[in-house]
Scaffold this active site. Structure first.
Site, PDB file in Angstrom:
ATOM      1  N   GLN A 242      44.059  49.670  43.879  1.00 56.12           N
ATOM      2  CA  GLN A 242      43.481  50.039  45.167  1.00 56.12           C
ATOM      3  C   GLN A 242      44.291  51.157  45.815  1.00 56.12           C
ATOM      4  O   GLN A 242      45.519  51.132  45.806  1.00 56.12           O
ATOM      5  CB  GLN A 242      43.429  48.827  46.092  1.00 56.12           C
ATOM      6  CG  GLN A 242      42.597  47.676  45.557  1.00 56.12           C
ATOM      7  CD  GLN A 242      41.119  47.991  45.474  1.00 56.12           C
ATOM      8  OE1 GLN A 242      40.631  48.935  46.099  1.00 56.12           O
ATOM      9  NE2 GLN A 242      40.384  47.209  44.695  1.00 56.12           N
ATOM     10  N   TYR A 278      34.686  42.719  36.036  1.00 60.99           N
ATOM     11  CA  TYR A 278      35.304  44.018  36.329  1.00 60.99           C
ATOM     12  C   TYR A 278      36.673  43.728  36.958  1.00 60.99           C
ATOM     13  O   TYR A 278      37.062  44.324  37.953  1.00 60.99           O
ATOM     14  CB  TYR A 278      34.445  44.859  37.275  1.00 60.99           C
ATOM     15  CG  TYR A 278      32.987  44.962  36.907  1.00 60.99           C
ATOM     16  CD1 TYR A 278      32.542  45.938  36.014  1.00 60.99           C
ATOM     17  CD2 TYR A 278      32.047  44.086  37.446  1.00 60.99           C
ATOM     18  CE1 TYR A 278      31.196  46.033  35.674  1.00 60.99           C
ATOM     19  CE2 TYR A 278      30.704  44.172  37.109  1.00 60.99           C
ATOM     20  CZ  TYR A 278      30.281  45.144  36.227  1.00 60.99           C
ATOM     21  OH  TYR A 278      28.945  45.235  35.897  1.00 60.99           O
ATOM     22  N   GLU A 300      37.249  42.625  31.647  1.00 63.57           N
ATOM     23  CA  GLU A 300      37.712  43.971  31.990  1.00 63.57           C
ATOM     24  C   GLU A 300      37.573  44.875  30.769  1.00 63.57           C
ATOM     25  O   GLU A 300      37.919  44.489  29.651  1.00 63.57           O
ATOM     26  CB  GLU A 300      39.169  43.919  32.453  1.00 63.57           C
ATOM     27  CG  GLU A 300      39.878  45.259  32.561  1.00 63.57           C
ATOM     28  CD  GLU A 300      39.156  46.263  33.455  1.00 63.57           C
ATOM     29  OE1 GLU A 300      39.173  47.459  33.125  1.00 63.57           O
ATOM     30  OE2 GLU A 300      38.571  45.847  34.469  1.00 63.57           O
ATOM     31  N   ASP A 341      33.621  43.090  41.031  1.00 64.12           N
ATOM     32  CA  ASP A 341      34.040  44.324  41.697  1.00 64.12           C
ATOM     33  C   ASP A 341      33.647  45.501  40.811  1.00 64.12           C
ATOM     34  O   ASP A 341      34.503  46.134  40.186  1.00 64.12           O
ATOM     35  CB  ASP A 341      35.554  44.284  41.934  1.00 64.12           C
ATOM     36  CG  ASP A 341      36.059  45.459  42.753  1.00 64.12           C
ATOM     37  OD1 ASP A 341      35.231  46.242  43.252  1.00 64.12           O
ATOM     38  OD2 ASP A 341      37.291  45.594  42.895  1.00 64.12           O
ATOM     39  N   CYS A 368      31.840  49.635  46.542  1.00 66.45           N
ATOM     40  CA  CYS A 368      32.500  50.797  47.141  1.00 66.45           C
ATOM     41  C   CYS A 368      31.523  51.936  47.404  1.00 66.45           C
ATOM     42  O   CYS A 368      31.935  53.026  47.794  1.00 66.45           O
ATOM     43  CB  CYS A 368      33.660  51.278  46.270  1.00 66.45           C
ATOM     44  SG  CYS A 368      33.201  51.714  44.587  1.00 66.45           S
TER      45      CYS A 368
END
Length: 412
Positions: A242, A278, A300, A341, A368
């Site tokens: 992040q 994710y 992932e 995510d 996002c």
């Protein structure tokens, strides 16, 4: 009906900006057309140079502010003022930034998501609002100078810094007296939670490859150390983390609250199960296991991120699976809870359908991009889930970007 006046690219027209649009633009009207205005703030009256022209709409850029909005301020970012594409909200009063972003999200959810009744938004401004970015990518020009890319251009702004970035991260990398780098490479720089600065030269992954190549470590070890709660992750500086220094803790706290008090139904009598899709390095896995006493399956794509997660979370009931979410869901045990995510492109219909077919009680969906998030919200509705909570995080101050977390419950 108003007749549409003939316009041409390059024409300059006067537009009153009425409301914000997705992507950082403003929206106005001119002689029957909707005008999308780059650099326009609601309340502005501006002269706009037309760059793109369609029958019912046009897109252009502000060339002159004739009447400034009450929410317009002097640019807060030297790089953006010099033409960089970094801080497109640099001239928007920061006190109204989150409200503007929530209006954009509401519009997307109503138009694209088809949601008539939305839960009350939980709005969170993450501090600091300047000097919040702890990792940055810089281009390098033909003379070896590093800088910030101009919007939709390969040109660089090399003389001044961006106000997003922690100042010490850019010392000696950008501006007067900065070191020179190999022309054409990309510089990745980060300051980790141990206070170490890492600087590497890299080259983007060629088409069809998943990982970029780190050509040279210039400072630090090239492996960052990030800490959230009681857990520490170590991974290459080129891996995802992040951007805002406070984002990992803020998102984790929201997820923890959403899971608190949840009564799980153990249909298979094998204990609760959660999916972390994710999942990256497994940032949210400790919170999930702590709150639910559940076995977590993290999916992932990046093997390096999964390996970093396995090392950091050794001892926790977390299993990492490397691969694409699209092909992995059918291979996992049925979940009580799913946290996902996805990237900016969203999860998409196929992924959401496969999750819904597994019938989790609760889904926590992080987005996002408001448009792709809204599209995914519409798919959740089609698959028998309704939105119970919604939070908007101003995790990218000074830009049009923000993070959204929706909590969905199964209703059918």
């Amino acid at each position: 009906m108003t007749d549409t006046v003939e316009l041409a690219k390059g024409d300059i027209i006067s537009v009153e900006v009425l409301r914000p649009a997705h992507g950082g633009e403003g929206i106005g009207h001119h002689d029957g057309r909707v005008i999308f205005v780059k650099g326009g703030i609601p309340g502005d009256v501006v002269d706009v140079e037309i760059a793109q022209l369609k029958k019912k709409w046009a897109r252009g850029e502000v060339v002159k502010v004739t009447t400034a909005s009450a929410d317009r301020v002097d640019s807060r970012c030297p790089a953006a003022a010099a033409g960089a594409g970094c801080c497109d909200y640099a001239e928007l009063n920061p006190t109204v930034e989150l409200e503007i972003k929530s209006r954009v999200l509401r519009d997307q959810l109503e138009r694209i998501g088809g949601i008539d009744e939305l839960p009350e938004f939980e709005l969170q401004d993450l501090e600091p609002t300047a000097g919040w970015r702890t990792r940055v990518r810089l281009g390098v020009d033909a003379s070896g100078r590093a800088g910030f890319r101009k919007l939709k251009s390969n040109e660089l702004v090399t003389e001044v810094a961006c106000s997003q970035v922690v100042p010490e991260l850019l010392e000696g990398l950008v501006g007067e007296g900065a070191r020179r780098f190999t022309p054409g490479v990309e510089i990745i720089a980060a300051i980790d939670d141990a206070g170490q600065r890492h600087v590497v030269e890299s080259r983007k992954a060629p088409r069809g490859r998943r990982t970029e190549t780190v050509l040279k470590v210039l400072e630090g070890t090239g492996e960052v150390e990030q800490k959230v709660g009681d857990y520490t992750w170590k991974f290459p500086v080129s891996s995802f983390w992040q951007a805002h220094t406070k984002a990992p803790a803020a998102y984790s706290e929201f997820i923890a609250e959403a899971l608190t008090g949840l009564e799980l139904v153990d249909v298979d009598k094998r204990g609760p199960v959660a999916w972390d899709l994710y999942g990256g390095v497994g940032l949210f896995a400790p919170i999930i296991t702590s709150k639910l006493q559940a076995a977590v399956h993290s999916v992932e794509l990046s093997p390096g991120s999964a390996e970093a997660g396995e090392e950091a979370l050794a001892g926790l009931p977390v299993t990492f699976h490397t691969g694409r979410v699209e092909g992995m869901a059918s291979q996992l045990p049925s979940p009580n809870v799913v946290v996902l995510d996805p990237p900016r492109t969203g999860a998409g219909s196929d992924v959401l359908k496969s999750i819904a077919e597994a019938k989790p009680q609760l889904v926590i969906h992080i987005g996002c991009d408001p448009a792709t998030f809204a599209r995914d919200v519409a798919d959740w509705k089609l698959n028998g889930y309704e939105m119970d909570q919604l939070a908007v995080f101003n995790a990218f101050p000074g830009t049009h970007h923000f993070e959204t977390i929706g909590v969905f419950v199964r209703v059918s």
